[in-house]
Write an enzyme that holds these catalytic residues in place. Structure first.
Site, PDB file in Angstrom:
ATOM      1  N   THR A 154       0.837  -1.093   0.019  1.00 45.13           N
ATOM      2  CA  THR A 154      -0.113   0.027  -0.111  1.00 45.13           C
ATOM      3  C   THR A 154       0.661   1.028  -0.008  1.00 45.13           C
ATOM      4  O   THR A 154       0.561   2.238  -0.235  1.00 45.13           O
ATOM      5  CB  THR A 154      -0.960  -0.030   1.282  1.00 45.13           C
ATOM      6  OG1 THR A 154      -0.151  -0.125   2.321  1.00 45.13           O
ATOM      7  CG2 THR A 154      -2.113  -1.087   1.196  1.00 45.13           C
ATOM      8  N   GLU A 318      11.387 -15.677   8.044  1.00 44.50           N
ATOM      9  CA  GLU A 318      12.576 -16.686   7.957  1.00 44.50           C
ATOM     10  C   GLU A 318      12.512 -17.727   8.887  1.00 44.50           C
ATOM     11  O   GLU A 318      13.699 -18.288   9.115  1.00 44.50           O
ATOM     12  CB  GLU A 318      13.626 -15.825   7.638  1.00 44.50           C
ATOM     13  CG  GLU A 318      13.965 -15.108   6.351  1.00 44.50           C
ATOM     14  CD  GLU A 318      15.147 -14.335   6.292  1.00 44.50           C
ATOM     15  OE1 GLU A 318      15.836 -14.410   7.264  1.00 44.50           O
ATOM     16  OE2 GLU A 318      15.169 -13.585   5.076  1.00 44.50           O
TER      17      GLU A 318
END
Length: 437
Positions: A154, A318
């Site tokens: 956005t 991760e």
């Protein structure tokens, strides 16, 4: 919502059931308008680009030094770069006429085999810049039986959102994420973007078999058919990096992190232990997972509690997917025992060259040869000299590519994949013709 297009449009907007029927029809009928598209080289085989129409990719793909050097020099020429760099506004303008856009950019309007038609794949693409990169990626993986959720950050420039919106509106099976978020590097929002696309894809169709998440600088190194066969070979398992967590990274989830001025910063506040005493695993941001895995991420109470716990950590993508992959009773998962650890080189999700693991062939600790492009945040942005190496691997995608840095690398890889895909399509059509004859 897709634009209303003329009834003469071949089949870009056909519903999934019709596409499956069409695939069978293609394989079982003789010469017709659609099969002639495949059989005439000047229609679908011609993947020429400005200033690349005479460039011979074959020696580059074989890794021949002279050809690689020629490609590097071409990529550095200012006139070449000027003529091949395409702005966001370019894609906004060319996609206003969907019919012309889809045909000129050579998006395949039908499945190339029954096997592919019967095995749809769902993709999420998280994008924040470089519309040219995004459009090349979409074209290279597009098939009408698949589904594509595109998440636009956005905070991306208005030109990016406008161009991507215009492109996606030309398809029925490509759509913008319904809940876009501001994506902060190494923050929770990167995970949220994928989850939001997971939800949209899960709700839009029950037919797809596997989910693959992508970013705008990924590129496939396998054809859609090769992907389908790789996914079938998993036999319901997921494939992603998931290993024991090194102590050097434990601070990412043992300390509370907060977003300050658009950046993730570590505080000295200790986090509570992981829920259910789960062992936190080390992994990557990218995964290849079953529909059942996606359902668990969206609905399972244990997974939802883990997701909530991870919201104030550093780079949760991760370790989060890698941890869920080792949780009991998660579809397609593996046991948490170290015997089931999977490195990024063993998984099929993504081929990445990390700068710290590059080196000469004789170097004992080097996992792969030196990057032939440049590095961004210790990751290789591939050049043409990397293509021969990556095509020897089993991964579905490679990361990172940048058309502004090396368009020749992307062009040659895309042309290679299209030629391979269409060669098989023509072979299948030829077999069908013989059966009918």
């Amino acid at each position: 919502m897709a634009r209303l297009l003329s009834p003469q449009r071949c089949c870009w907007l056909m519903p999934p059931v019709t596409l499956v029927s069409l695939a069978a029809w293609i394989l079982l009928t003789g010469p017709n308008e659609l099969t002639s598209h495949l059989r005439h080289q000047d229609t679908w085989w011609d993947y020429t680009e400005a200033n690349l129409s005479t460039f011979n990719c074959d020696p580059v793909l074989r890794g021949e030094p002279e050809a690689v050097e020629q490609a590097k020099l071409l990529s550095l020429e200012q006139l070449f770069r000027k003529h091949t760099r395409l702005s966001d506004d370019h894609f906004l303008n060319v996609s206003q006429d969907c019919d012309t856009f889809l045909s000129s950019r050579k998006y395949l309007p039908f499945p190339l085999s029954r096997e592919e038609a019967e095995f749809p794949i769902a993709f999420s693409l998280v994008v924040h810049h470089k519309v040219h990169n995004f459009e090349r990626l979409l074209r290279s993986i597009y098939a009408p039986q698949n589904f594509y959720c595109v998440h636009v950050d956005t905070k991306a420039p208005a030109s990016v959102l406008a161009a991507v919106t215009s492109i996606t509106s030309c398809f029925q099976n490509v759509f913008l994420c319904s809940r876009p978020v501001v994506v902060v590097y190494a923050g929770w929002s990167r995970v949220q973007a994928d989850i939001n696309c997971m939800r949209d894809l899960y709700n839009i169709s029950a037919s797809w078999k596997y989910f693959v998440n992508l970013c705008g600088q990924d590129f496939p190194i396998k054809t859609n058919l090769e992907m389908v066969r790789s996914l079938k070979a998993l036999k319901g398992r997921n494939s992603m990096e998931s290993e024991s967590m090194p102590s050097s990274k434990e601070g990412r989830w043992k300390k509370v992190h907060a977003v300050v001025n658009g950046q993730v910063q570590r505080t000295e506040e200790d986090k509570s232990p992981p829920p259910f005493n789960l062992p936190i695993k080390s992994g990557g941001a990218y995964m290849v997972v079953t529909r059942g895995f996606v359902e668990h991420v969206l609905t399972d109470s244990r997974v939802l509690e883990l997701l909530k716990w991870a919201e104030d950590t550093y780079s949760p993508d991760e370790f989060l997917w890698a941890t869920i992959q080792r949780m009991p009773r998660v579809p397609g998962s593996q046991r948490p025992s170290g015997k089931y650890d999977t490195s990024d080189m063993q998984a099929i999700a993504r081929l990445v060259k990390w700068q710290g693991h590059e080196g000469a062939e004789e170097a004992k600790e080097a996992a792969y040869p030196l990057c032939q492009g440049r590095h961004v945040r210790s990751v290789c942005v591939y050049g043409t000299g990397d293509l021969w190496w990556m095509l020897q691997h089993h991964h579905l995608f490679a990361n990172k590519f940048d058309v502004d840095e090396d368009l020749v690398a992307v062009h040659c890889l895309e042309k290679h994949l299209r030629n391979k895909a269409l060669s098989f399509g023509v072979l299948q059509l030829g077999k069908a013709d013989k059966v009918k004859g």
